[in-house]
Design a protein around this motif. Sequence first.
Motif, PDB file in Angstrom:
ATOM      1  N   HIS A   1      -4.635  -0.873  -2.352  1.00  0.00           N
ATOM      2  CA  HIS A   1      -3.226  -0.573  -2.590  1.00  0.00           C
ATOM      3  C   HIS A   1      -2.558  -0.114  -1.282  1.00  0.00           C
ATOM      4  CE1 HIS A   1      -0.159   1.611  -5.434  1.00  0.00           C
ATOM      5  NE2 HIS A   1       0.403   0.672  -4.717  1.00  0.00           N
ATOM      6  N   GLU A   2      -3.230   0.745  -0.553  1.00  0.00           N
ATOM      7  CA  GLU A   2      -2.667   1.249   0.711  1.00  0.00           C
ATOM      8  C   GLU A   2      -2.488   0.114   1.718  1.00  0.00           C
ATOM      9  OE1 GLU A   2      -4.241   5.868   0.632  1.00  0.00           O
ATOM     10  OE2 GLU A   2      -5.667   4.309   1.208  1.00  0.00           O
ATOM     11  N   MET A   3      -3.535  -0.686   1.872  1.00  0.00           N
ATOM     12  CA  MET A   3      -3.479  -1.802   2.842  1.00  0.00           C
ATOM     13  C   MET A   3      -2.320  -2.742   2.495  1.00  0.00           C
ATOM     14  SD  MET A   3      -5.618  -3.378   5.242  1.00  0.00           S
ATOM     15  CE  MET A   3      -5.699  -4.972   6.028  1.00  0.00           C
ATOM     16  N   CYS A   4      -2.204  -3.076   1.216  1.00  0.00           N
ATOM     17  CA  CYS A   4      -1.153  -4.025   0.802  1.00  0.00           C
ATOM     18  C   CYS A   4       0.232  -3.413   0.955  1.00  0.00           C
ATOM     19  CB  CYS A   4      -1.409  -4.516  -0.620  1.00  0.00           C
ATOM     20  SG  CYS A   4      -2.783  -5.697  -0.677  1.00  0.00           S
ATOM     21  N   ASN A   5       0.387  -2.130   0.652  1.00  0.00           N
ATOM     22  CA  ASN A   5       1.695  -1.484   0.833  1.00  0.00           C
ATOM     23  C   ASN A   5       2.175  -1.580   2.274  1.00  0.00           C
ATOM     24  OD1 ASN A   5       2.281  -0.693  -1.726  1.00  0.00           O
ATOM     25  ND2 ASN A   5       1.813   1.472  -1.448  1.00  0.00           N
ATOM     26  N   TYR A   6       1.274  -1.313   3.219  1.00  0.00           N
ATOM     27  CA  TYR A   6       1.677  -1.365   4.640  1.00  0.00           C
ATOM     28  C   TYR A   6       2.002  -2.797   5.062  1.00  0.00           C
ATOM     29  CZ  TYR A   6       0.580   3.544   5.406  1.00  0.00           C
ATOM     30  OH  TYR A   6       0.596   4.910   5.349  1.00  0.00           O
ATOM     31  N   PHE A   7       1.297  -3.767   4.492  1.00  0.00           N
ATOM     32  CA  PHE A   7       1.549  -5.169   4.857  1.00  0.00           C
ATOM     33  C   PHE A   7       2.899  -5.636   4.311  1.00  0.00           C
ATOM     34  CE2 PHE A   7       0.796  -9.834   4.361  1.00  0.00           C
ATOM     35  CZ  PHE A   7       0.533 -10.130   5.679  1.00  0.00           C
ATOM     36  N   PHE A   8       3.249  -5.113   3.139  1.00  0.00           N
ATOM     37  CA  PHE A   8       4.484  -5.562   2.468  1.00  0.00           C
ATOM     38  C   PHE A   8       5.739  -4.863   2.990  1.00  0.00           C
ATOM     39  CE2 PHE A   8       7.516  -4.837  -1.065  1.00  0.00           C
ATOM     40  CZ  PHE A   8       7.896  -6.152  -1.303  1.00  0.00           C
TER      41      PHE A   8
ATOM     42  N   LYS B   1      -5.769   2.521   8.916  1.00  0.00           N
ATOM     43  CA  LYS B   1      -6.733   3.621   8.972  1.00  0.00           C
ATOM     44  C   LYS B   1      -6.071   4.887   9.536  1.00  0.00           C
ATOM     45  CE  LYS B   1     -11.532   4.168   9.612  1.00  0.00           C
ATOM     46  NZ  LYS B   1     -12.752   3.533   9.310  1.00  0.00           N
ATOM     47  N   GLU B   2      -5.366   4.698  10.635  1.00  0.00           N
ATOM     48  CA  GLU B   2      -4.703   5.853  11.273  1.00  0.00           C
ATOM     49  C   GLU B   2      -3.602   6.434  10.383  1.00  0.00           C
ATOM     50  OE1 GLU B   2      -3.358   4.238  14.966  1.00  0.00           O
ATOM     51  OE2 GLU B   2      -5.413   4.032  15.712  1.00  0.00           O
ATOM     52  N   GLN B   3      -2.850   5.561   9.731  1.00  0.00           N
ATOM     53  CA  GLN B   3      -1.730   6.022   8.903  1.00  0.00           C
ATOM     54  C   GLN B   3      -2.208   6.783   7.673  1.00  0.00           C
ATOM     55  OE1 GLN B   3       1.677   5.679   9.559  1.00  0.00           O
ATOM     56  NE2 GLN B   3       0.811   5.090  11.525  1.00  0.00           N
ATOM     57  N   THR B   4      -3.374   6.393   7.145  1.00  0.00           N
ATOM     58  CA  THR B   4      -3.793   6.961   5.860  1.00  0.00           C
ATOM     59  C   THR B   4      -4.735   8.157   5.997  1.00  0.00           C
ATOM     60  OG1 THR B   4      -5.507   5.259   5.817  1.00  0.00           O
ATOM     61  CG2 THR B   4      -3.527   4.843   4.494  1.00  0.00           C
ATOM     62  N   GLU B   5      -5.396   8.331   7.137  1.00  0.00           N
ATOM     63  CA  GLU B   5      -6.528   9.275   7.194  1.00  0.00           C
ATOM     64  C   GLU B   5      -6.190  10.710   6.785  1.00  0.00           C
ATOM     65  OE1 GLU B   5      -8.362   8.584  10.958  1.00  0.00           O
ATOM     66  OE2 GLU B   5      -6.619   9.260  12.089  1.00  0.00           O
ATOM     67  N   THR B   6      -4.936  11.134   6.992  1.00  0.00           N
ATOM     68  CA  THR B   6      -4.609  12.517   6.624  1.00  0.00           C
ATOM     69  C   THR B   6      -3.795  12.596   5.325  1.00  0.00           C
ATOM     70  OG1 THR B   6      -2.619  12.404   7.980  1.00  0.00           O
ATOM     71  CG2 THR B   6      -4.597  13.298   9.042  1.00  0.00           C
ATOM     72  N   LYS B   7      -3.604  11.443   4.675  1.00  0.00           N
ATOM     73  CA  LYS B   7      -2.800  11.440   3.444  1.00  0.00           C
ATOM     74  C   LYS B   7      -3.697  11.416   2.206  1.00  0.00           C
ATOM     75  CE  LYS B   7       1.229   9.076   5.379  1.00  0.00           C
ATOM     76  NZ  LYS B   7       0.962   8.336   6.593  1.00  0.00           N
ATOM     77  N   PRO B   8      -3.172  11.883   1.054  1.00  0.00           N
ATOM     78  CA  PRO B   8      -3.952  11.747  -0.188  1.00  0.00           C
ATOM     79  C   PRO B   8      -4.174  10.262  -0.505  1.00  0.00           C
ATOM     80  CG  PRO B   8      -1.908  13.007  -0.569  1.00  0.00           C
ATOM     81  CD  PRO B   8      -1.853  12.509   0.842  1.00  0.00           C
ATOM     82  N   ILE B   9      -5.282   9.946  -1.155  1.00  0.00           N
ATOM     83  CA  ILE B   9      -5.601   8.530  -1.429  1.00  0.00           C
ATOM     84  C   ILE B   9      -4.638   7.949  -2.472  1.00  0.00           C
ATOM     85  CG2 ILE B   9      -7.371   6.947  -2.327  1.00  0.00           C
ATOM     86  CD1 ILE B   9      -9.511   8.921  -1.360  1.00  0.00           C
ATOM     87  N   LEU B  10      -4.129   6.763  -2.194  1.00  0.00           N
ATOM     88  CA  LEU B  10      -3.293   6.040  -3.161  1.00  0.00           C
ATOM     89  C   LEU B  10      -4.167   4.946  -3.771  1.00  0.00           C
ATOM     90  CD1 LEU B  10      -0.396   5.487  -4.310  1.00  0.00           C
ATOM     91  CD2 LEU B  10      -0.125   3.869  -2.421  1.00  0.00           C
ATOM     92  N   TRP B  11      -4.583   5.153  -5.029  1.00  0.00           N
ATOM     93  CA  TRP B  11      -5.551   4.220  -5.650  1.00  0.00           C
ATOM     94  C   TRP B  11      -4.905   2.937  -6.076  1.00  0.00           C
ATOM     95  CZ3 TRP B  11     -10.568   4.892  -5.122  1.00  0.00           C
ATOM     96  CH2 TRP B  11     -10.996   6.182  -4.771  1.00  0.00           C
TER      97      TRP B  11
END
Length: 270
Positions: free
Chosen positions: A86-93, A260-270
């Motif tokens: 979900h995180e990967m796709c959000n950043y791509f979109f 990876k850098e954008q998400t590492e300190t954020k809560p996980i978005l499943w």
Amino acid sequence: LSSGAVVSAKPHLSVLSPAQADDIWEEIEQITNEQFKYALLGVGEGGWQLFNEDGEMKMYRREEEKDGLVVDPLKAQHCVRGFTAHEMCNYFFSPDVRMEWEFTVDHMKVIEKLRDDTMVFHQVHKRIWPAAQRDALFWSHIRKGDESANKENNASAGSCDEKLVPVNSWIVCNHSVEVPPVPLGKCLRVILTISLTCQTFVDAAVANLPADQISRDQVTTKITYCATVNPGGWAPASVLRAVYKREYPKFLKRFTQYVKEQTETKPILW
Ligand code: 16C
């Protein structure tokens, strides 16, 4: 934003007629489903040739030409720990962050926002000498994958560690459109179908824990990136294949690192 980037993430007035919008929705449904299945087929069949390998990242292509133009389909697979599908796709979109990771674009604009999960983009890409500059006009759609696909693909974590349990999947699909009309200017227009399909897995040891007790280092995402780009007009085959060979690995490495850098300190978005 990278310096010099011109970004307009806000669409102007709705420029599609209701009939045009209906046609696009029908196409979105069909192409997105097709791309999802195509991605999950893997590379076992279909004559894919490996042309680039870097750790878990593997890139395959088939040499194809149409009307004398190189249109080699590409399929890339990668496996990365630390973020979800979900995180990967959000950043791509998302148009808001595109210019932070997309270095082939000179400027982009959201032409139409059909829904929060669906937009029409116009992008002008950097020129590669001696070829003419290219632009692209395409709808982009993000959605969660079919739940049954997660079960069916239980065994297909591929090169990922075997002790992984599937959680969910997401896809972003980009596909060329002709409406609303956007003038070409000096560019030739590429015709593209590009999809990013991602599957989230968790380590088997934590698969029965509630999601909020799972940490980023227990999450793996399997990525399948598929691209078929018709250059839309003359460009030397040798230049095109050299650009493919250089740009696709560069993009996928850079983009996964960015997520990876954008998400590492954020809560996980499943
Ligand atoms: O999928 C990617 N990005 C998405 C968001 O932007 C979207 C992109 C679609 C456009 C893909 C092709 C556009 C033509 C690019 C022209 C060359 C630019 C290279 C500049 C180098 C400094 O789905 C990530 C895209 C990753 C990179 C793709 C490179 C594809 C090369 C295709 C060559 C086409 C004709 C080039 C003429 C010489």
